[in-house]
Enzyme design. Structure first.
Site, PDB file in Angstrom:
ATOM      1  N   LYS A  13       0.837  -1.215   0.000  1.00  0.00           N
ATOM      2  CA  LYS A  13       0.000   0.000   0.000  1.00  0.00           C
ATOM      3  C   LYS A  13       0.867   1.260   0.000  1.00  0.00           C
ATOM      4  CE  LYS A  13      -2.024  -1.066   3.894  1.00  0.00           C
ATOM      5  NZ  LYS A  13      -1.273  -2.301   4.236  1.00  0.00           N
ATOM      6  N   ARG A  88      -9.636   1.439   8.524  1.00  0.00           N
ATOM      7  CA  ARG A  88      -9.214   0.083   8.885  1.00  0.00           C
ATOM      8  C   ARG A  88     -10.293  -0.644   9.688  1.00  0.00           C
ATOM      9  NH1 ARG A  88      -3.320   0.873   8.743  1.00  0.00           N
ATOM     10  NH2 ARG A  88      -2.317  -1.068   9.281  1.00  0.00           N
ATOM     11  N   ARG A 127      11.937  -5.258   4.742  1.00  0.00           N
ATOM     12  CA  ARG A 127      11.618  -3.837   4.546  1.00  0.00           C
ATOM     13  C   ARG A 127      12.583  -2.932   5.310  1.00  0.00           C
ATOM     14  NH1 ARG A 127       5.758  -1.931   5.359  1.00  0.00           N
ATOM     15  NH2 ARG A 127       5.920  -3.173   7.250  1.00  0.00           N
ATOM     16  N   ARG A 160      11.429  -1.061  10.887  1.00  0.00           N
ATOM     17  CA  ARG A 160      10.349  -0.622  11.776  1.00  0.00           C
ATOM     18  C   ARG A 160      10.218  -1.502  13.012  1.00  0.00           C
ATOM     19  NH1 ARG A 160       5.222   0.371   7.980  1.00  0.00           N
ATOM     20  NH2 ARG A 160       4.233  -0.776   9.683  1.00  0.00           N
ATOM     21  N   ARG A 171      -0.489  -8.380  13.598  1.00  0.00           N
ATOM     22  CA  ARG A 171      -1.025  -7.405  12.629  1.00  0.00           C
ATOM     23  C   ARG A 171      -1.843  -8.115  11.544  1.00  0.00           C
ATOM     24  NH1 ARG A 171       4.338  -4.729  11.005  1.00  0.00           N
ATOM     25  NH2 ARG A 171       3.131  -3.797   9.325  1.00  0.00           N
TER      26      ARG A 171
HETATM   27  P1  AP5 Z   1       4.915  -1.571   1.821  1.00  0.00           P
HETATM   28  O1  AP5 Z   1       4.586  -0.748   0.632  1.00  0.00           O
HETATM   29  O2  AP5 Z   1       5.651  -0.944   2.937  1.00  0.00           O
HETATM   30  O3  AP5 Z   1       3.597  -2.340   2.353  1.00  0.00           O
HETATM   31  P2  AP5 Z   1       2.351  -1.786   3.149  1.00  0.00           P
HETATM   32  O4  AP5 Z   1       1.144  -2.465   2.608  1.00  0.00           O
HETATM   33  O5  AP5 Z   1       2.348  -0.294   3.191  1.00  0.00           O
HETATM   34  O6  AP5 Z   1       2.680  -2.412   4.567  1.00  0.00           O
HETATM   35  P3  AP5 Z   1       2.612  -1.835   6.033  1.00  0.00           P
HETATM   36  O7  AP5 Z   1       3.261  -2.899   6.888  1.00  0.00           O
HETATM   37  O8  AP5 Z   1       3.175  -0.447   6.135  1.00  0.00           O
HETATM   38  O9  AP5 Z   1       1.094  -1.786   6.279  1.00  0.00           O
HETATM   39  P4  AP5 Z   1       0.417  -1.745   7.619  1.00  0.00           P
HETATM   40  O10 AP5 Z   1      -0.967  -1.515   7.181  1.00  0.00           O
HETATM   41  O11 AP5 Z   1       0.641  -2.905   8.517  1.00  0.00           O
HETATM   42  O12 AP5 Z   1       1.184  -0.551   8.387  1.00  0.00           O
HETATM   43  P5  AP5 Z   1       0.814   0.945   8.713  1.00  0.00           P
HETATM   44  O13 AP5 Z   1       2.047   1.739   8.673  1.00  0.00           O
HETATM   45  O14 AP5 Z   1      -0.356   1.403   7.931  1.00  0.00           O
HETATM   46  O15 AP5 Z   1       5.742  -2.842   1.279  1.00  0.00           O
HETATM   47  C1  AP5 Z   1       6.278  -3.813   2.171  1.00  0.00           C
HETATM   48  C2  AP5 Z   1       7.671  -4.257   1.666  1.00  0.00           C
HETATM   49  O16 AP5 Z   1       7.516  -4.952   0.427  1.00  0.00           O
HETATM   50  C3  AP5 Z   1       8.638  -3.092   1.373  1.00  0.00           C
HETATM   51  O17 AP5 Z   1       9.939  -3.477   1.739  1.00  0.00           O
HETATM   52  C4  AP5 Z   1       8.538  -2.896  -0.148  1.00  0.00           C
HETATM   53  O18 AP5 Z   1       9.752  -2.396  -0.694  1.00  0.00           O
HETATM   54  C5  AP5 Z   1       8.259  -4.311  -0.616  1.00  0.00           C
HETATM   55  N1  AP5 Z   1       7.404  -4.338  -1.809  1.00  0.00           N
HETATM   56  C6  AP5 Z   1       6.266  -3.620  -2.013  1.00  0.00           C
HETATM   57  N2  AP5 Z   1       5.729  -3.933  -3.213  1.00  0.00           N
HETATM   58  C7  AP5 Z   1       6.535  -4.892  -3.754  1.00  0.00           C
HETATM   59  C8  AP5 Z   1       6.501  -5.645  -4.972  1.00  0.00           C
HETATM   60  N3  AP5 Z   1       5.517  -5.475  -5.873  1.00  0.00           N
HETATM   61  N4  AP5 Z   1       7.474  -6.546  -5.189  1.00  0.00           N
HETATM   62  C9  AP5 Z   1       8.456  -6.729  -4.282  1.00  0.00           C
HETATM   63  N5  AP5 Z   1       8.551  -6.058  -3.116  1.00  0.00           N
HETATM   64  C10 AP5 Z   1       7.597  -5.160  -2.861  1.00  0.00           C
HETATM   65  O19 AP5 Z   1       0.287   0.815  10.242  1.00  0.00           O
HETATM   66  C11 AP5 Z   1       1.178   0.535  11.294  1.00  0.00           C
HETATM   67  C12 AP5 Z   1       0.406   0.589  12.626  1.00  0.00           C
HETATM   68  O20 AP5 Z   1      -0.135   1.919  12.821  1.00  0.00           O
HETATM   69  C13 AP5 Z   1      -0.802  -0.344  12.735  1.00  0.00           C
HETATM   70  O21 AP5 Z   1      -0.436  -1.640  13.130  1.00  0.00           O
HETATM   71  C14 AP5 Z   1      -1.649   0.402  13.793  1.00  0.00           C
HETATM   72  O22 AP5 Z   1      -1.155   0.179  15.075  1.00  0.00           O
HETATM   73  C15 AP5 Z   1      -1.431   1.866  13.418  1.00  0.00           C
HETATM   74  N6  AP5 Z   1      -2.436   2.385  12.468  1.00  0.00           N
HETATM   75  C16 AP5 Z   1      -2.189   2.887  11.221  1.00  0.00           C
HETATM   76  N7  AP5 Z   1      -3.326   3.254  10.627  1.00  0.00           N
HETATM   77  C17 AP5 Z   1      -4.325   2.993  11.511  1.00  0.00           C
HETATM   78  C18 AP5 Z   1      -5.736   3.134  11.454  1.00  0.00           C
HETATM   79  N8  AP5 Z   1      -6.367   3.619  10.365  1.00  0.00           N
HETATM   80  N9  AP5 Z   1      -6.452   2.743  12.539  1.00  0.00           N
HETATM   81  C19 AP5 Z   1      -5.849   2.266  13.646  1.00  0.00           C
HETATM   82  N10 AP5 Z   1      -4.521   2.092  13.756  1.00  0.00           N
HETATM   83  C20 AP5 Z   1      -3.761   2.450  12.685  1.00  0.00           C
END
Ligand code: AP5
Length: 214
Positions: A13, A88, A127, A160, A171
């Site tokens: 994402k 979410r 990552r 991270r 998660r």
């Molecule tokens: P990446 O693009 O970083 O993936 P992502 O889907 O963004 O993964 P996240 O782990 O950031 O999502 P998340 O939803 O768990 O975390 P968030 O920060 O929102 O890609 C992952 C890896 O793969 C990278 O190394 C990339 O280079 C590689 N990659 C990508 N595409 C590729 C491809 N096509 N081929 C090969 N490699 C590839 O949330 C973190 C925390 O914040 C949550 O757990 C929660 O506690 C809190 N939080 C955030 N938003 C909310 C909300 N709305 N409500 C409540 N709590 C929230």
């Protein structure tokens, strides 16, 4: 346009959201990035969010919704937005509808990125993220030109805190229980939801998203 990127942790994402926002000159609203910035700055929101994020739990809806509303209210009316990591939960989605309609906006498209669990775990393990500009790399699949250094802004890359195996498992469970129901929520709206395989190259997936938006 207001576009939501939905999908499990590690599906891409953030990677796709940054590219889409750059390509369309939209605002990339990544709630995880905003929370991490608050943590670094030691704000009350960041301090409150820390225990939930470290455990892989969701931060309470009222904190997230207030944060998103503030950001939305500061945007020019014509500014497109790509939401990454928000909503979410169903209550968050309902609050987003309310906040957007107050601004004469609505959810135009929801793009669900899908990938196998093993792929997600491998991507998360490799990552490396830039705490300054939000760029994301992967030591296996998308390494930076200089090890440990952000290609874009030269800052030191970090692994991270919530990318350890136990937290990642939680998660993924939290995603299945609390976020996956949103697929049904948006599927009930005709022509809004599209599913895209998240396992090709970054460029292929980005093309797929653009096709869906056209
Ligand atoms: P990446 O693009 O970083 O993936 P992502 O889907 O963004 O993964 P996240 O782990 O950031 O999502 P998340 O939803 O768990 O975390 P968030 O920060 O929102 O890609 C992952 C890896 O793969 C990278 O190394 C990339 O280079 C590689 N990659 C990508 N595409 C590729 C491809 N096509 N081929 C090969 N490699 C590839 O949330 C973190 C925390 O914040 C949550 O757990 C929660 O506690 C809190 N939080 C955030 N938003 C909310 C909300 N709305 N409500 C409540 N709590 C929230």
């Amino acid at each position: 346009m207001n576009v939501i990127l939905l999908g499990p942790p590690g599906v891409g994402k953030g990677t796709q959201g940054v590219l889409l926002a750059e390509g369309k000159s939209w605002k990339h609203m990544a709630t995880g990035d905003i929370l991490r910035a608050n943590r670094r700055e030691g704000t009350p929101l960041g301090q409150e969010a820390q225990k939930y994020m470290d455990a892989g739990e969701l931060v309470p809806d009222h904190l997230i919704v207030a944060m998103v509303k503030d950001t939305l209210a500061s945007l020019p009316q014509e500014q497109g937005v790509v939401f990454d990591g928000f909503p979410r939960t169903v209550p968050q989605a309902e609050s987003l509808d309310g906040a957007l309609s107050e601004l004469d906006r609505g959810v135009d498209r929801v793009v669900v990125l899908e990938a196998d669990g093993e792929v997600l775990v491998k991507r998360i393990a490799g990552r490396r993220s830039c705490p300054e500009c939000g760029s994301v790399f992967n030591v296996y699949m998308n390494p930076p030109a200089r090890e440990g250094v952000c290609d874009k802004c030269g800052s030191e890359l970090v692994h991270r805190a919530d990318d350890n195996p136990d937290t990642v498992r939680n998660r993924l469970n939290v995603y299945r229980e609390q976020t996956e129901p949103l697929i049904r929520f948006y599927e009930d709206r005709e022509g809004v939801l599209a599913r895209i395989p998240g396992e090709g190259s970054v460029e292929e997936i980005q093309r797929g998203i653009w096709e869906v938006l056209e």
